[in-house]
Scaffold this active site. Sequence first.
Site, PDB file in Angstrom:
ATOM      1  N   ASP A  74       0.858  -1.187   0.000  1.00 30.40           N
ATOM      2  CA  ASP A  74       0.000   0.000   0.000  1.00 30.40           C
ATOM      3  C   ASP A  74       0.890   1.231   0.000  1.00 30.40           C
ATOM      4  O   ASP A  74       1.944   1.252   0.651  1.00 30.40           O
ATOM      5  CB  ASP A  74      -0.892   0.034   1.242  1.00 30.40           C
ATOM      6  N   HIS A 224       3.952  -1.825   3.534  1.00 32.30           N
ATOM      7  CA  HIS A 224       3.859  -0.454   3.037  1.00 32.30           C
ATOM      8  C   HIS A 224       5.169  -0.080   2.356  1.00 32.30           C
ATOM      9  O   HIS A 224       6.247  -0.257   2.939  1.00 32.30           O
ATOM     10  CB  HIS A 224       3.545   0.517   4.184  1.00 32.30           C
TER      11      HIS A 224
END
Length: 256
Positions: A74, A224
């Site tokens: 993400d 991430h």
Amino acid sequence: MKRKKLTLIAIGAFCLIGVVATFFGRSVPAGSWGLRFHTEGEPPEGSAGVAQLQKYDTVFLGDTSQKKIYLTFDAGYENGCTEKILDILKKHNVPAAFFLVGNYMERNPDLVRRMVNEGHIVGNHTMHHYNMEKIADPAAFAEELQELEQLFFNITGKELPKYYRPPQGTYSLENLKNAQNLGYKTVFWSLAYVDWNNDAQPTKEEAFSKLLPRIHNGAVVLLHSTSKTNAEILDELLTKWKGMGYSFGSVDELFG
């Protein structure tokens, strides 16, 4: 007193029915996606079950009979880590899915094109990274996804693959239905750790203590790409996972 006791019993029975209904797949609870790990090396229990989610083209776990990992990232912004992450993925020939927001695409079109050109999937993390659980209007929900689709097309000349990840993992049953009605498949995850806080990045040892014992067959891993720790450990992490007998698949295989 007797009436009060009967009322309490009725309330308790009603709550129990709600729990049982949820457990057996009659509803999907709203809120933030969460996991509970019971046994090291085994798949966790999710906020909703595999069968519950399948009705809405939603997954959090792959085929648990296969030693395969599905790697996802993400990204709400860029802080200099993605290029190194892409280099490592290329070195290991590992596919990944990058769920991006509008701000990321606008500021980093070259990285978006590189992701596509190197065979990775770019998914929809919405235009503005709102809490989508609070957006009840289907038209407003659609706008958040479709605006990002247009931006991706402007950058790459291609249609955005229709894979959706709710920002912060917050969702509702209506969200999943709305995404499905727009042709999207929703991708949650079965393994993640606290890697998103740039003011308190985990050490290499802390990262491995979460990512190695908890890996499991069919794992959909959320990392991430803003994490400096992830950029530093990814080469070694992929090597260790391969050494444990795992291979890597693309998220589109989750819906095959």
